[in-house]
Every structure is written in C-alpha cells, then in structure tokens.
Design a protein around this motif. Structure first.
Motif, PDB file in Angstrom:
ATOM      1  N   LEU A  78      -9.786  75.289  59.764  1.00 56.71           N
ATOM      2  CA  LEU A  78     -10.268  76.160  61.112  1.00 56.71           C
ATOM      3  C   LEU A  78      -9.411  77.245  61.333  1.00 56.71           C
ATOM      4  O   LEU A  78      -9.911  78.389  61.561  1.00 56.71           O
ATOM      5  N   TRP A  79      -8.009  76.924  61.438  1.00 59.59           N
ATOM      6  CA  TRP A  79      -7.153  77.899  61.532  1.00 59.59           C
ATOM      7  C   TRP A  79      -7.145  79.062  60.324  1.00 59.59           C
ATOM      8  O   TRP A  79      -7.140  80.317  60.638  1.00 59.59           O
ATOM      9  N   ALA A  80      -7.473  78.617  59.080  1.00 63.90           N
ATOM     10  CA  ALA A  80      -7.553  79.575  58.137  1.00 63.90           C
ATOM     11  C   ALA A  80      -8.854  80.579  58.274  1.00 63.90           C
ATOM     12  O   ALA A  80      -8.560  81.509  57.511  1.00 63.90           O
ATOM     13  N   LEU A  81      -9.823  79.940  58.675  1.00 63.13           N
ATOM     14  CA  LEU A  81     -11.113  80.628  58.801  1.00 63.13           C
ATOM     15  C   LEU A  81     -11.156  81.445  59.955  1.00 63.13           C
ATOM     16  O   LEU A  81     -12.001  82.403  60.204  1.00 63.13           O
ATOM     17  N   GLY A  82     -10.234  81.338  60.733  1.00 59.37           N
ATOM     18  CA  GLY A  82      -9.985  82.042  62.105  1.00 59.37           C
ATOM     19  C   GLY A  82     -10.979  81.721  63.092  1.00 59.37           C
ATOM     20  O   GLY A  82     -11.331  82.487  64.188  1.00 59.37           O
TER      21      GLY A  82
END
Length: 368
Positions: free
Chosen positions: A219-223
């Motif tokens: 989720l962090w990588a996807l923003g």
C-alpha cells in the motif's frame, strides 16, 4: 430396586433433550452477560498463552507468587501492545476520514454516474453510491471515541481477570498432587486444550505479522494513504477465521478507489488476493488444522455464532470457545465420537480408547 433404578434411568432421547436445553440456557446466559463474559474469555486466553513462562522460572527456584507476577506482567504487555495498535489505528482513521471527505463525495458521484451510463439503472447506481456515502464513514469515525471508551472499560475487566486467573493457574498446577493419579485424565485434557490454544494464536500471530508487513509495504508503494493503519487492520483481522481477509481488504480498497480510481483499487484487490491465497488459503490453514482439528465449515460458523453471542471479541476468540464447548459436550460421550469426527477432529478414539495418529502436545509431567 433394580427395576426402580431402570425406570429412573432417563432414555437417550431424554438425555439429549436435557443437554440441548442446558446448552441453550448457558448460551442465553452468555448473551445476557456478554459485556462481562467477553473480557473474561479474553483474559483466560491471555493467561493460557503466557502461562508456560512460569515453568523455567519455578525450575530456577522462583516462588509461585514471583512467577505469577511475571505471567501477569507479560499478559499486560501483550494487552497494552494490542491496545496501543488499536488506539493508534482508530485515531489515524478518524483523521483520515476528515481529510478525504471531498474526494470521497466526488468518487461516489463519479461511480454512480458510471453505473448509470452502462445501463444498470438508477436503483443500482444509488445503492452503490450509498456504499461510498461519506456520512457512513463520518458516523464510523465519530463512533471511534465511543468504541475506545468501551474498549477501555473491557480492558479494565481484563486487567483484573488476568491477576485472578494467573494466581489460580499456579494453584491448579498442583491438582494431580492433591487428588492423585485419578485426576490425571482431566489434567491431560486441560493440558491438550491449553496447548492447542497457544499453538493456534502463535500460528495466527506469525502469519498475521507476515501478511501485515507485505500489505503495508504494498500500500505504501502504491501511494494509498495511511498504510500503517491498514497493515494493523490486516494483522488484527487475520485472527478472524475465513472472513478476516475480506474485513481487512474493504477499507483500503475503497480508499484506493477514492484517491486513485478503479485502477488503483484493482491493484490493491489483486495484491491482497495474491497474498491471501498464498499465505492464508494455501499455507496457514494447514498449520491451523494441525493445531486445532476443526473443519472449515465449523470454523466459519463459529465466527458468526460467537460474534452474535458475546460481541466483536467473539470473532477473535471463536476457535478457543468452539474447542472448549466441543471438549465439554463431546469428550466424555462415546456415542458422540462421530460428532467429533464431523467437527474435524481426526484423532477420535476407537472402541478400545486408542487414538489413530495421536501426537503429544505437551511434555509429560509438565503443568497445564
């Protein structure tokens, strides 16, 4: 006298009816007292999990009260850690809802318009839009404080129960010495149950941590906003059999749709699904099944049933409670062996009392 005794002996049908009535009465009592019973069950599970800590301490010469103090302290640390995670996630969720209200309203209107454009009709569009209605999340966020107050009240009962149960657990370890070898079968069943509960939560906590880390990083990588909150949610919902994955997926998927549209939502669903299929569907059930010997159907039903009986904590405590009721109701009845087998227990004793494939879940001579 023999004839009178025979007439006084209830028939199998009467015994079954009495058992059903007793079970219904107990469940009704649990439902009415659920605000007390739920914290009591949570405290019991905490004490069962941390109780083995006392064994190495007492072998080193620690007094019973000192070992009990350590058990209580560790239980409090676990409870405090879970409470801190939930409080953090609750407040972060409340802040997040107020930050994305405008985007959520726009997403709901856009989604309703898209449904109408593909010919699903106004009713379907209105129903779908209502699922994204900002007022729903606003009400949920405003209820966080009330939920936290209820959690604090329950935590107070848990803190008190843990002290009492940990002290009693030290006393119960001397049962066999007090009553002799005749009490050993009962002690062995308690040990086996406690071992199953501990193994179950160790497995769930381990897999939950792995799932939470993977989901949070994705989720962090996807923003997606607040990935830590959704990672905590994934960890907590992993303790809910079968339906926990869905409960942990819906909020971040909806938020992904709000901030990134359909492509981002589909990406979140795909990542969660892959992680769930690999870890929670293909790998974790094998470990859980070896630990508790419950069928998937009974595991799913137990979540719904115990949530209804004692409230939200029933979803997390469903497996230990189901195991307890199965042992109490079916363990001593030879005629109920087939019911144990239907429930998923592959270690049902035969007519001679032998258990096929039995495995030891404890060390002989150890305390429960």
């Amino acid at each position: 006298m023999d004839a009178e005794g025979a007439r006084a002996e209830p028939s199998p049908g009467s015994r079954s009816l009495i058992t059903v009535i007793a079970v219904v009465a107990v469940l009704a009592a649990l439902w009415f007292a659920r605000e007390i019973v739920a914290p009591l069950a949570l405290a019991a599970v905490l004490v069962i999990i941390v109780h083995p800590i006392r064994h190495p301490l007492e072998r080193r010469g620690w007094h019973h009260w000192a070992a009990t103090t350590v058990v209580v302290a560790v239980a409090y640390l676990i409870l405090a850690g879970l409470a801190a995670l939930l409080v953090f996630a609750g407040f972060e969720f409340g802040v997040l809802v107020t930050d994305v209200l405008d985007e959520l309203e726009a997403a709901a209107a856009s989604f309703a318009g898209w449904l109408s454009s593909i010919g699903l009709g106004e009713q379907a569009a209105d129903a779908a839009a209502s699922a994204l209605d900002p007022s729903v999340l606003v009400d949920l966020a405003s209820g966080v404080s009330a939920w936290l107050l209820g959690f604090a009240t329950a935590a107070f009962f848990v803190l008190a129960y843990v002290i009492f149960m940990a002290a009693d657990a030290a006393r119960y370890t001397r049962a066999e010495r007090a009553f002799g070898p005749g009490i050993r079968p009962t002690v062995e069943r308690i040990r086996a149950y406690n071992s199953s509960v501990r193994r179950y939560y160790v497995v769930n906590a381990s897999f939950g941590a792995i799932v939470a880390i993977i989901d949070g990083l994705a989720l962090w990588a996807l923003g997606v906003p607040a990935p830590v909150v959704w990672a905590i949610l994934a960890f907590v919902t992993n303790f809910i059999p079968n339906i926990g994955f869905v409960l942990g997926l819906v909020p971040p998927a909806v938020l992904a749709f709000v901030v990134g549209g359909m492509p981002l939502m589909l990406a979140v669903i795909a990542i969660y699904s892959v992680v769930n299929v690999v870890l929670q569907v293909l790998v974790q059930p094998k470990f859980v099944s070896d630990t508790v010997d419950l069928s998937l159907t009974l595991s799913f039903f137990s979540v719904v049933f115990w949530t209804f009986v004692i409230g939200p904590l029933g979803a997390i405590l469903s497996i230990p409670l189901t195991l307890l009721f199965r042992d109490v109701l079916l363990d001593r009845d030879p005629g109920a062996r087939w019911l144990r087998w239907l429930s998923g227990d592959a270690r049902v004793p035969d007519d001679d009392g032998r258990i096929a494939g039995a495995r030891s879940q404890h060390t002989p001579g150890r305390d429960p």
